[in-house]
Design an enzyme around this catalytic site. Structure first.
Site, PDB file in Angstrom:
ATOM      1  N   SER A 126       0.837  -1.199   0.000  1.00 57.50           N
ATOM      2  CA  SER A 126       0.000   0.000   0.000  1.00 57.50           C
ATOM      3  C   SER A 126       0.868   1.245   0.000  1.00 57.50           C
ATOM      4  O   SER A 126       1.955   1.258   0.596  1.00 57.50           O
ATOM      5  CB  SER A 126      -0.858  -0.018   1.272  1.00 57.50           C
ATOM      6  OG  SER A 126      -1.402   1.261   1.516  1.00 57.50           O
ATOM      7  N   TYR A 150      -1.082  -0.397  10.594  1.00 58.03           N
ATOM      8  CA  TYR A 150      -1.385  -1.039   9.305  1.00 58.03           C
ATOM      9  C   TYR A 150      -0.218  -0.853   8.328  1.00 58.03           C
ATOM     10  O   TYR A 150       0.248  -1.811   7.700  1.00 58.03           O
ATOM     11  CB  TYR A 150      -2.682  -0.445   8.731  1.00 58.03           C
ATOM     12  CG  TYR A 150      -2.917  -0.797   7.292  1.00 58.03           C
ATOM     13  CD1 TYR A 150      -3.148  -2.118   6.912  1.00 58.03           C
ATOM     14  CD2 TYR A 150      -2.896   0.186   6.298  1.00 58.03           C
ATOM     15  CE1 TYR A 150      -3.350  -2.447   5.583  1.00 58.03           C
ATOM     16  CE2 TYR A 150      -3.091  -0.145   4.971  1.00 58.03           C
ATOM     17  CZ  TYR A 150      -3.321  -1.446   4.617  1.00 58.03           C
ATOM     18  OH  TYR A 150      -3.507  -1.768   3.304  1.00 58.03           O
ATOM     19  N   LYS A 154       2.474  -3.804   6.649  1.00 59.59           N
ATOM     20  CA  LYS A 154       2.783  -3.995   5.223  1.00 59.59           C
ATOM     21  C   LYS A 154       4.287  -3.816   4.974  1.00 59.59           C
ATOM     22  O   LYS A 154       4.904  -4.577   4.226  1.00 59.59           O
ATOM     23  CB  LYS A 154       1.996  -2.993   4.374  1.00 59.59           C
ATOM     24  CG  LYS A 154       0.520  -3.317   4.244  1.00 59.59           C
ATOM     25  CD  LYS A 154       0.310  -4.536   3.363  1.00 59.59           C
ATOM     26  CE  LYS A 154      -1.160  -4.882   3.198  1.00 59.59           C
ATOM     27  NZ  LYS A 154      -1.378  -6.163   2.505  1.00 59.59           N
TER      28      LYS A 154
HETATM   29  C1  UD1 Z   1      -7.208   4.821   3.801  1.00 61.73           C
HETATM   30  C2  UD1 Z   1      -6.149   4.512   4.793  1.00 61.73           C
HETATM   31  C3  UD1 Z   1      -5.023   3.836   4.053  1.00 61.73           C
HETATM   32  C4  UD1 Z   1      -5.535   2.580   3.364  1.00 61.73           C
HETATM   33  C5  UD1 Z   1      -6.658   2.966   2.435  1.00 61.73           C
HETATM   34  C6  UD1 Z   1      -7.274   1.755   1.779  1.00 61.73           C
HETATM   35  C7  UD1 Z   1      -6.334   6.169   6.579  1.00 61.73           C
HETATM   36  C8  UD1 Z   1      -5.675   7.336   7.254  1.00 61.73           C
HETATM   37  N1  UD1 Z   1      -5.715   5.715   5.477  1.00 61.73           N
HETATM   38  O1  UD1 Z   1      -6.606   5.702   2.850  1.00 61.73           O
HETATM   39  O2  UD1 Z   1      -3.976   3.515   4.909  1.00 61.73           O
HETATM   40  O3  UD1 Z   1      -4.510   1.965   2.628  1.00 61.73           O
HETATM   41  O4  UD1 Z   1      -7.656   3.674   3.154  1.00 61.73           O
HETATM   42  O5  UD1 Z   1      -8.216   1.179   2.569  1.00 61.73           O
HETATM   43  O6  UD1 Z   1      -7.349   5.661   7.020  1.00 61.73           O
HETATM   44  N2  UD1 Z   1     -12.796  11.026   3.495  1.00 61.73           N
HETATM   45  C9  UD1 Z   1     -13.806  11.867   3.902  1.00 61.73           C
HETATM   46  N3  UD1 Z   1     -14.954  11.311   4.419  1.00 61.73           N
HETATM   47  C10 UD1 Z   1     -15.125   9.965   4.549  1.00 61.73           C
HETATM   48  C11 UD1 Z   1     -14.071   9.107   4.124  1.00 61.73           C
HETATM   49  C12 UD1 Z   1     -12.922   9.668   3.614  1.00 61.73           C
HETATM   50  O7  UD1 Z   1     -13.690  13.086   3.800  1.00 61.73           O
HETATM   51  O8  UD1 Z   1     -16.169   9.533   5.036  1.00 61.73           O
HETATM   52  C13 UD1 Z   1     -11.585  11.615   2.890  1.00 61.73           C
HETATM   53  C14 UD1 Z   1     -10.307  11.296   3.643  1.00 61.73           C
HETATM   54  O9  UD1 Z   1     -10.057  12.246   4.642  1.00 61.73           O
HETATM   55  C15 UD1 Z   1      -9.270  11.340   2.502  1.00 61.73           C
HETATM   56  C16 UD1 Z   1     -10.059  10.832   1.289  1.00 61.73           C
HETATM   57  O10 UD1 Z   1     -11.438  11.048   1.616  1.00 61.73           O
HETATM   58  O11 UD1 Z   1      -8.868  12.648   2.256  1.00 61.73           O
HETATM   59  C17 UD1 Z   1      -9.857   9.355   0.991  1.00 61.73           C
HETATM   60  O12 UD1 Z   1     -10.110   8.610   2.170  1.00 61.73           O
HETATM   61  P1  UD1 Z   1     -10.085   7.009   2.176  1.00 61.73           P
HETATM   62  O13 UD1 Z   1     -10.947   6.483   1.090  1.00 61.73           O
HETATM   63  O14 UD1 Z   1     -10.385   6.569   3.562  1.00 61.73           O
HETATM   64  O15 UD1 Z   1      -8.607   6.662   1.757  1.00 61.73           O
HETATM   65  P2  UD1 Z   1      -7.214   7.081   2.454  1.00 61.73           P
HETATM   66  O16 UD1 Z   1      -7.410   7.915   3.641  1.00 61.73           O
HETATM   67  O17 UD1 Z   1      -6.341   7.627   1.387  1.00 61.73           O
END
Ligand code: UD1
Length: 338
Positions: A126, A150, A154
């Site tokens: 990842s 996590y 990895k």
């Molecule tokens: C997350 C994990 C990452 C993991 C990946 C795949 C964290 C900090 N990182 O990545 O380690 O490999 O998922 O499962 O959890 N967001 C919102 N509202 C939401 C959900 C997300 O605003 O309800 C935003 C987040 O702040 C981020 C973006 O959307 O800026 C993407 O979020 P997400 O899909 O959870 O991915 P990552 O945070 O990149």
């Protein structure tokens, strides 16, 4: 005779799409999955799409007896190791589980591979292994400093693979560092089916759109990004699956260790994703701004050049297609695989 590939975690989101691509390319596929975060029905959908079945085993990788059985019953040309657990907050609360499922299980797998003389492995890693210190866009040689359990689970598995190749050059290994896989197969038959309230962005948006969740909380809108919301490198899961097949075919002939980013090479903000989804679905997504989520970085995306140079792979499907396919999957399966 077709070559046979073992896919661990083959019923998961990435594993299932990869099985479809492997079958379409002409491989036989054996899936080993403990179905802890997936359903056996996924594999029936894979058969529906591919017109051919996979051979399935329900077992945990750490169950050495079962692992031995799988390797004794089949002669594998290679292994795609997609099995793992990936919830950041759960990992912080329960590190032992994460080291068991992401690290110990990987050790058990490569031990079985070595004993059965199967030395071709594609490992699911990842982009989270880069952590906070790397400069954007992330290049594969950036130092690794994951800031979560996590990410460390990895990274530790990656380190073992390095040691393995140093000790025995007959291994052929590809480490694939995924950015943010989203979307679904265009058939709408397989897609992402998280249990409980989805913690990732795209499935959360989908559930708001279908009316299962009232609104999307956008975690932070004061980041140093163009619109203040977090920026990530989203890529279509079918592009990712194709990347696995290309990596596998590459390592068939190339010994040593290859580490590749699989990403689009560009970032999209949360608001850009929301707008693209609204456009694809033709409806509005209710959202409100909320506090930043602990552990989130402002912005990161891949330098995806190496995968293109080495494999001739690049992510071809754009954000509109990612949203359209995710939405089709959600509409056709409002309750996932049930
Ligand atoms: C997350 C994990 C990452 C993991 C990946 C795949 C964290 C900090 N990182 O990545 O380690 O490999 O998922 O499962 O959890 N967001 C919102 N509202 C939401 C959900 C997300 O605003 O309800 C935003 C987040 O702040 C981020 C973006 O959307 O800026 C993407 O979020 P997400 O899909 O959870 O991915 P990552 O945070 O990149």
């Amino acid at each position: 005779m077709r070559q046979k590939i073992l896919v661990t975690g083959g019923a998961g989101f990435i594993g299932s799409h990869t099985c479809v691509e492997l079958l379409a390319t002409g491989y036989d596929v054996v899936v080993l999955d403990n179905f802890s975060n997936s359903k056996p029905a996924v594999l029936d959908r894979v058969r529906q799409i591919a017109g051919r079945d996979v051979i399935r085993y329900e077992a945990d990788l750490r169950d050495r007896g079962n692992l031995e059985r799988v390797f004794s019953e089949h002669a594998f040309s290679g292994v795609l190791h997609c099995a793992g657990v990936k919830a950041i907050d759960e990992a912080q609360r329960n590190p032992i589980k994460y080291y068991q499922h992401n690290f110990e299980a990987s050790l058990a797998l490569i031990d079985a591979m070595a004993r059965h003389n199967v030395r071709r492995l594609v490992f699911s890693s990842s982009a989270t292994v880069y952590g906070e210190s790397a400069r954007v866009p992330y290049r594969e040689e950036a130092p690794l400093a994951p800031n979560t359990v996590y990410g460390r689970s990895k990274m530790m598995a990656e380190e073992v693979l390095h040691d393995l190749v140093s000790s025995d050059p007959s291994w052929h290994i590809a480490i694939l560092r995924y950015f943010n896989p989203v979307g679904a197969h265009p058939s709408g038959l397989i897609g992402e089916d998280p249990s409980g309230v989805p913690s990732n962005l795209m499935p959360h948006i989908c559930q708001v759109a279908i009316g299962k969740l009232p609104e999307l909380g956008i975690f932070g809108h004061d980041y140093p990004t163009p619109d203040g919301t977090g920026v990530r490198d989203y890529l279509h899961v079918v592009d990712l699956a194709e990347g696995h097949v290309k990596a596998l075919q590459y390592i068939f002939n190339e010994p040593g260790l290859l580490t590749l980013n699989l990403g689009n090479g560009r970032g999209y903000s949360v608001l850009e994703v929301v707008r693209a989804f609204e456009h694809a679905a033709g409806s509005r997504i209710n959202y409100k701004f909320a506090a930043r989520r602990a552990g989130d970085l402002a912005s990161y995306y891949a330098d995806a050049a190496r995968a293109n140079e080495v494999l001739g792979w690049r992510a071809r499907r754009d954000l509109t297609e990612m949203c359209r396919d995710a939405w089709r999957w959600q509409q056709q399966n409002p309750n996932g695989y049930e």
